[in-house]
Enzyme design. Sequence first.
Site, PDB file in Angstrom:
ATOM      1  N   MET A   1     -44.215  -0.430  16.890  1.00  0.00           N
ATOM      2  CA  MET A   1     -43.935  -1.070  15.590  1.00  0.00           C
ATOM      3  C   MET A   1     -44.995  -2.117  15.294  1.00  0.00           C
ATOM      4  O   MET A   1     -45.442  -2.824  16.204  1.00  0.00           O
ATOM      5  CB  MET A   1     -42.556  -1.734  15.628  1.00  0.00           C
ATOM      6  CG  MET A   1     -41.430  -0.811  16.041  1.00  0.00           C
ATOM      7  SD  MET A   1     -39.840  -1.628  15.870  1.00  0.00           S
ATOM      8  CE  MET A   1     -38.783  -0.406  16.692  1.00  0.00           C
TER       9      MET A   1
ATOM     10  N   HIS B   1     -43.499   7.221  19.247  1.00  0.00           N
ATOM     11  CA  HIS B   1     -42.976   7.154  17.873  1.00  0.00           C
ATOM     12  C   HIS B   1     -43.670   6.001  17.159  1.00  0.00           C
ATOM     13  O   HIS B   1     -43.377   4.834  17.413  1.00  0.00           O
ATOM     14  CB  HIS B   1     -41.453   6.946  17.962  1.00  0.00           C
ATOM     15  CG  HIS B   1     -40.764   6.820  16.652  1.00  0.00           C
ATOM     16  ND1 HIS B   1     -39.456   6.391  16.539  1.00  0.00           N
ATOM     17  CD2 HIS B   1     -41.174   7.076  15.377  1.00  0.00           C
ATOM     18  CE1 HIS B   1     -39.094   6.390  15.271  1.00  0.00           C
ATOM     19  NE2 HIS B   1     -40.122   6.784  14.551  1.00  0.00           N
TER      20      HIS B   1
ATOM     21  N   MET C   1     -44.145   3.700  14.296  1.00  0.00           N
ATOM     22  CA  MET C   1     -43.550   3.131  13.073  1.00  0.00           C
ATOM     23  C   MET C   1     -44.540   2.117  12.536  1.00  0.00           C
ATOM     24  O   MET C   1     -44.342   0.905  12.598  1.00  0.00           O
ATOM     25  CB  MET C   1     -42.195   2.481  13.415  1.00  0.00           C
ATOM     26  CG  MET C   1     -41.117   3.524  13.665  1.00  0.00           C
ATOM     27  SD  MET C   1     -39.709   2.860  14.556  1.00  0.00           S
ATOM     28  CE  MET C   1     -40.321   3.062  16.229  1.00  0.00           C
TER      29      MET C   1
ATOM     30  N   SER D   1     -35.199   5.622  25.022  1.00  0.00           N
ATOM     31  CA  SER D   1     -36.161   4.707  24.402  1.00  0.00           C
ATOM     32  C   SER D   1     -36.274   3.451  25.253  1.00  0.00           C
ATOM     33  O   SER D   1     -35.265   2.831  25.592  1.00  0.00           O
ATOM     34  CB  SER D   1     -35.681   4.329  23.001  1.00  0.00           C
ATOM     35  OG  SER D   1     -36.356   3.165  22.569  1.00  0.00           O
TER      36      SER D   1
ATOM     37  N   MET E   1     -34.582  10.078  11.571  1.00  0.00           N
ATOM     38  CA  MET E   1     -34.063   8.740  11.894  1.00  0.00           C
ATOM     39  C   MET E   1     -32.601   8.670  11.462  1.00  0.00           C
ATOM     40  O   MET E   1     -32.263   8.959  10.308  1.00  0.00           O
ATOM     41  CB  MET E   1     -34.857   7.654  11.160  1.00  0.00           C
ATOM     42  CG  MET E   1     -36.250   7.392  11.676  1.00  0.00           C
ATOM     43  SD  MET E   1     -36.379   6.995  13.432  1.00  0.00           S
ATOM     44  CE  MET E   1     -35.330   5.546  13.580  1.00  0.00           C
TER      45      MET E   1
ATOM     46  N   ASP F   1     -41.393   3.297  21.345  1.00  0.00           N
ATOM     47  CA  ASP F   1     -41.343   2.867  19.942  1.00  0.00           C
ATOM     48  C   ASP F   1     -42.444   1.860  19.652  1.00  0.00           C
ATOM     49  O   ASP F   1     -42.426   0.742  20.162  1.00  0.00           O
ATOM     50  CB  ASP F   1     -39.975   2.243  19.645  1.00  0.00           C
ATOM     51  CG  ASP F   1     -38.883   3.295  19.608  1.00  0.00           C
ATOM     52  OD1 ASP F   1     -39.027   4.258  18.836  1.00  0.00           O
ATOM     53  OD2 ASP F   1     -37.894   3.161  20.360  1.00  0.00           O
TER      54      ASP F   1
ATOM     55  N   GLY G   1     -33.407  -1.548  17.918  1.00  0.00           N
ATOM     56  CA  GLY G   1     -32.446  -0.775  18.697  1.00  0.00           C
ATOM     57  C   GLY G   1     -31.043  -1.306  18.450  1.00  0.00           C
ATOM     58  O   GLY G   1     -30.853  -2.344  17.803  1.00  0.00           O
ATOM     59  N   GLY G   2     -30.060  -0.587  18.957  1.00  0.00           N
ATOM     60  CA  GLY G   2     -28.687  -1.070  18.939  1.00  0.00           C
ATOM     61  C   GLY G   2     -27.976  -1.022  17.600  1.00  0.00           C
ATOM     62  O   GLY G   2     -26.963  -1.697  17.409  1.00  0.00           O
TER      63      GLY G   2
ATOM     64  N   HIS H   1     -39.298   7.844  25.507  1.00  0.00           N
ATOM     65  CA  HIS H   1     -39.571   7.580  24.090  1.00  0.00           C
ATOM     66  C   HIS H   1     -40.105   6.154  23.948  1.00  0.00           C
ATOM     67  O   HIS H   1     -39.485   5.198  24.414  1.00  0.00           O
ATOM     68  CB  HIS H   1     -38.273   7.757  23.302  1.00  0.00           C
ATOM     69  CG  HIS H   1     -38.415   7.608  21.820  1.00  0.00           C
ATOM     70  ND1 HIS H   1     -38.794   8.654  21.001  1.00  0.00           N
ATOM     71  CD2 HIS H   1     -38.201   6.555  21.006  1.00  0.00           C
ATOM     72  CE1 HIS H   1     -38.806   8.240  19.737  1.00  0.00           C
ATOM     73  NE2 HIS H   1     -38.457   6.963  19.710  1.00  0.00           N
TER      74      HIS H   1
ATOM     75  N   GLY I   1     -31.520   4.500  23.228  1.00  0.00           N
ATOM     76  CA  GLY I   1     -32.009   3.285  23.867  1.00  0.00           C
ATOM     77  C   GLY I   1     -30.891   2.439  24.418  1.00  0.00           C
ATOM     78  O   GLY I   1     -30.621   2.404  25.620  1.00  0.00           O
TER      79      GLY I   1
ATOM     80  N   ASP J   1     -32.888  10.081  16.268  1.00  0.00           N
ATOM     81  CA  ASP J   1     -33.219   8.774  16.851  1.00  0.00           C
ATOM     82  C   ASP J   1     -32.453   7.668  16.136  1.00  0.00           C
ATOM     83  O   ASP J   1     -32.606   7.468  14.932  1.00  0.00           O
ATOM     84  CB  ASP J   1     -34.730   8.556  16.699  1.00  0.00           C
ATOM     85  CG  ASP J   1     -35.225   7.270  17.340  1.00  0.00           C
ATOM     86  OD1 ASP J   1     -34.439   6.555  17.978  1.00  0.00           O
ATOM     87  OD2 ASP J   1     -36.440   6.996  17.187  1.00  0.00           O
ATOM     88  N   GLY J   2     -31.636   6.958  16.925  1.00  0.00           N
ATOM     89  CA  GLY J   2     -30.946   5.777  16.405  1.00  0.00           C
ATOM     90  C   GLY J   2     -29.441   5.874  16.516  1.00  0.00           C
ATOM     91  O   GLY J   2     -28.823   6.786  15.968  1.00  0.00           O
ATOM     92  N   GLY J   3     -28.871   4.952  17.292  1.00  0.00           N
ATOM     93  CA  GLY J   3     -27.408   4.894  17.406  1.00  0.00           C
ATOM     94  C   GLY J   3     -26.797   6.058  18.166  1.00  0.00           C
ATOM     95  O   GLY J   3     -25.622   6.390  17.947  1.00  0.00           O
TER      96      GLY J   3
HETATM   97  C1  DX5 Z   1     -35.529   2.393  16.147  1.00  0.00           C
HETATM   98  C2  DX5 Z   1     -36.221   3.174  17.217  1.00  0.00           C
HETATM   99  C3  DX5 Z   1     -35.316   3.835  18.176  1.00  0.00           C
HETATM  100  C4  DX5 Z   1     -34.434   2.908  18.934  1.00  0.00           C
HETATM  101  C5  DX5 Z   1     -33.210   3.638  19.339  1.00  0.00           C
HETATM  102  O1  DX5 Z   1     -36.430   1.986  15.186  1.00  0.00           O
HETATM  103  O2  DX5 Z   1     -37.023   4.192  16.657  1.00  0.00           O
HETATM  104  O3  DX5 Z   1     -36.016   4.700  19.059  1.00  0.00           O
HETATM  105  O4  DX5 Z   1     -35.052   2.392  20.082  1.00  0.00           O
HETATM  106  O5  DX5 Z   1     -32.390   2.717  19.942  1.00  0.00           O
HETATM  107  P1  DX5 Z   1     -30.819   2.853  19.942  1.00  0.00           P
HETATM  108  O6  DX5 Z   1     -30.470   4.064  20.730  1.00  0.00           O
HETATM  109  O7  DX5 Z   1     -30.408   1.582  20.598  1.00  0.00           O
HETATM  110  O8  DX5 Z   1     -30.350   2.955  18.511  1.00  0.00           O
HETATM  111 ZN    ZN Z   2     -37.878   5.745  18.075  1.00  0.00          ZN
END
Ligand code: DX5
Ligand code: ZN
Length: 214
Positions: free
Chosen positions: A38, A67, A69, A9, A139, A36, A146-147, A34, A196, A174-176
């Site tokens: 938003m 993606h 959101m 990401s 998710m 994101d 992120g993070g 990827h 990410g 996706d996520g963590g």
């Molecule tokens: C969160 C995003 C993710 C995010 C993942 O809303 O959809 O794609 O960037 O980032 P990490 O890997 O840092 O959780």
């Molecule tokens: Zn994402």
Amino acid sequence: MSDLIIAPSILSCDFGNLEYEVKRLESGGADWIHIDVMDGHFVPNITIGAPVVKSIRKICNIPLDVHLMIDNPEKYIKDFALAGSDIITFHYEAVKEKTPEVINLIKSYNIKAGISIKPNTPSSEIKSYVNMADLILIMTVEPGFGGQKFIEECIKKAVDIKSYVNKNIIIEADGGINNETAIVCRDFGINALVSGNYILSSNNIEDAIESLRV
Ligand code: DX5
Ligand code: ZN
């Protein structure tokens, strides 16, 4: 190359050096990029729009995994499709029973359509739609930033989703995701991993990407 798709990401990248960041992910072994998107409504954060996707398309040769959101994704799908997205994933929670129309709209541009669900949305809510989609994005954090820390409970939804599908489908998490949580995802049969912070904060992109595969 393994069957597992690694989709870094760009949310954690240096946006002042976007071309450099995308190219180092591509040359480091990323399968997809990827992106994101938003809107500050569906999630509390604002990121990027279709013009940035168009710019990335010009300098990148691997698939762009977009993606969304955002609320009312149907209003923006044309822009993101024409910008060069290869996969567009929207959130079920943003469209609910309009899911089939949104999938058909994405597919009308000859690109892959994905449905994403947030941590608190049960997989049963999308049961009747999964066979229309090319990809289901689970998710494993609350979307928006992120993070964050991986929510292990979410990944169990992959079992239900697999029981609903009667065709080849990509199940993406996706996520963590880091080298440890990737093992949990792989154990649940996830086909695509978004990551990410873990990849972009590492000293060696290639090693970080590879560490998610093994
Ligand atoms: C969160 C995003 C993710 C995010 C993942 O809303 O959809 O794609 O960037 O980032 P990490 O890997 O840092 O959780
Ligand atoms: Zn994402």
